[in-house]
Scaffold this active site. Structure first.
Site, short mmCIF file in Angstrom:
data_model
loop_
_atom_site.label_atom_id
_atom_site.label_comp_id
_atom_site.label_asym_id
_atom_site.label_seq_id
_atom_site.Cartn_x
_atom_site.Cartn_y
_atom_site.Cartn_z
N SER A 162 -33.77 -40.53 -24.20
CA SER A 162 -34.87 -39.81 -23.34
C SER A 162 -35.85 -40.78 -23.63
O SER A 162 -35.56 -41.77 -21.85
CB SER A 162 -35.43 -39.12 -25.42
N HIS B 268 -30.66 -31.24 -25.10
CA HIS B 268 -31.56 -32.40 -25.39
C HIS B 268 -30.96 -33.84 -26.04
O HIS B 268 -31.05 -33.92 -27.41
CB HIS B 268 -32.46 -32.78 -24.82
N GLU C 208 -29.61 -29.91 -19.77
CA GLU C 208 -30.69 -30.90 -19.48
C GLU C 208 -31.95 -30.57 -18.68
O GLU C 208 -31.75 -30.68 -17.09
CB GLU C 208 -30.89 -32.70 -19.97
#
Length: 325
Positions: free
Chosen positions: A157, A283, A253
């Site tokens: 991320s 995610h 996502e």
């Protein structure tokens, strides 16, 4: 009626857990507080996490880093792992079980920095700390200074964003580049699209939230067009020097399409890239190895990629020595 595949049901359970966190965080007035609530509870599903590695802490000056050493370790082959959390949240502790799994599966010692977080420490503080951690792992092992054979760089991320940005920063410094890069649901483009990507099912982010995050993360220091913020905005002269890269994301996502586009951009420039899109997962699904069997398989895919990179000829830029700040 056909029976639902078990992994689909498991993924739905994890997504519902995340959606519940997001719903509760929506009641919080301050975005950083809300994001820290979500990240602190993101993996708290009740599953028992496996921790095997020996650990030790290193003072990097502006932050601390932690070594994870698996029982069977390949000396001199390191990973630097940059945790996610939206630039505002997360820590080595929130990602401890994933870092431990990466170390065990790859057989490499992993060095993970607790980099400074926004908004208290806006851009480029986190990136600066990631660089310090990387340079440390290029010249040290868990026991101290040593000659390091290889260093892979990876993150999930926001940590994936910082990892890709760090490669760009290292290219500009003509410093030693990582031997491999792994982006796990990594954010490579901070420039928000006009709408959610088609087919996405991701409560963790939406375009309006990205704009608010950017304002608090950057605080006027730079803009989302800066390649150190949006690595996808880097020029071809920079991207063509990227190391062999593996990019993993879920089909559901928010950032799926930007990861696909980034992989394509690297491919066109002759960079070795492995793009892996996993269907219908949350995610940063790697953070749920007990709940989602795909998480463990994705980590095994990363380990196999690293082995393949080591078996290939060494890139000419890998021999450039690490530089200090």
């Amino acid at each position: 009626m056909p029976t639902q595949h078990p992994s689909v049901a498991q993924a739905r359970t994890v997504k519902d857990h995340i959606s519940g966190l997001i719903a509760r965080s929506d009641e919080m007035e301050e975005l950083p507080v809300a994001m820290r609530y979500v990240m602190d509870n993101y993996t708290l599903t009740g599953a028992e996490r496996e921790l095997v590695c020996a650990t030790s802490t290193v003072d990097l000056g502006t932050c601390a880093g932690e070594w994870f050493v698996p029982p069977q370790v390949k000396p001199g082959h390191h990973i630097v792992y940059v945790h996610g959390g939206g630039w505002f949240a997360g820590s080595v502790d929130t990602h401890r079980h994933l870092i431990d799994l990466l170390a065990r599966t790859t057989g490499r010692a992993v060095f993970a920095p607790n980099y400074r977080l926004a908004p208290e420490h806006p851009f480029p503080a986190g990136l600066d700390d990631a660089r310090r951690a990387y340079f440390h792992a290029c010249a040290h092992g868990p026991a101290g200074p040593m000659e390091v054979a290889s260093v892979a760089l990876m993150g999930d991320s926001a940590g994936g964003n910082l990892s890709a940005a760090l490669v760009i920063d290292l290219v500009s410094r003509n410093a030693r580049l990582p031997d491999a890069l792994a982006l796990l649901s990594g954010v490579v483009d901070f420039r928000p699209p006009d709408r959610m990507p088609p087919g996405s099912d991701d409560p963790t982010c939406e375009p309006t939230t990205q704009t608010k995050i950017a304002e608090l993360y950057l605080q006027g220091v730079t803009t989302v067009d800066d390649p150190l913020v949006s690595p996808a905005a880097a020029g071809t002269d920079i991207l063509e020097r990227f190391p062999p890269t593996i990019i993993q994301a879920s089909s559901d996502e928010y950032l799926r399409d930007q990861d696909v586009a980034f992989a394509a951009a690297l491919w066109r420039l002759g960079v070795t890239v492995h793009l892996s899109i996993w269907p219908h997962l949350p995610h940063a699904f790697h953070l749920f190895p007990q709940e989602l069997p795909e998480a463990g398989r994705a980590v095994a895919e990363i380990a196999a990629f690293l082995e393949g990179v080591e078996a290939a000829p060494v890139d000419e830029f890998a021999s450039v020595g690490a530089q200090n700040d």
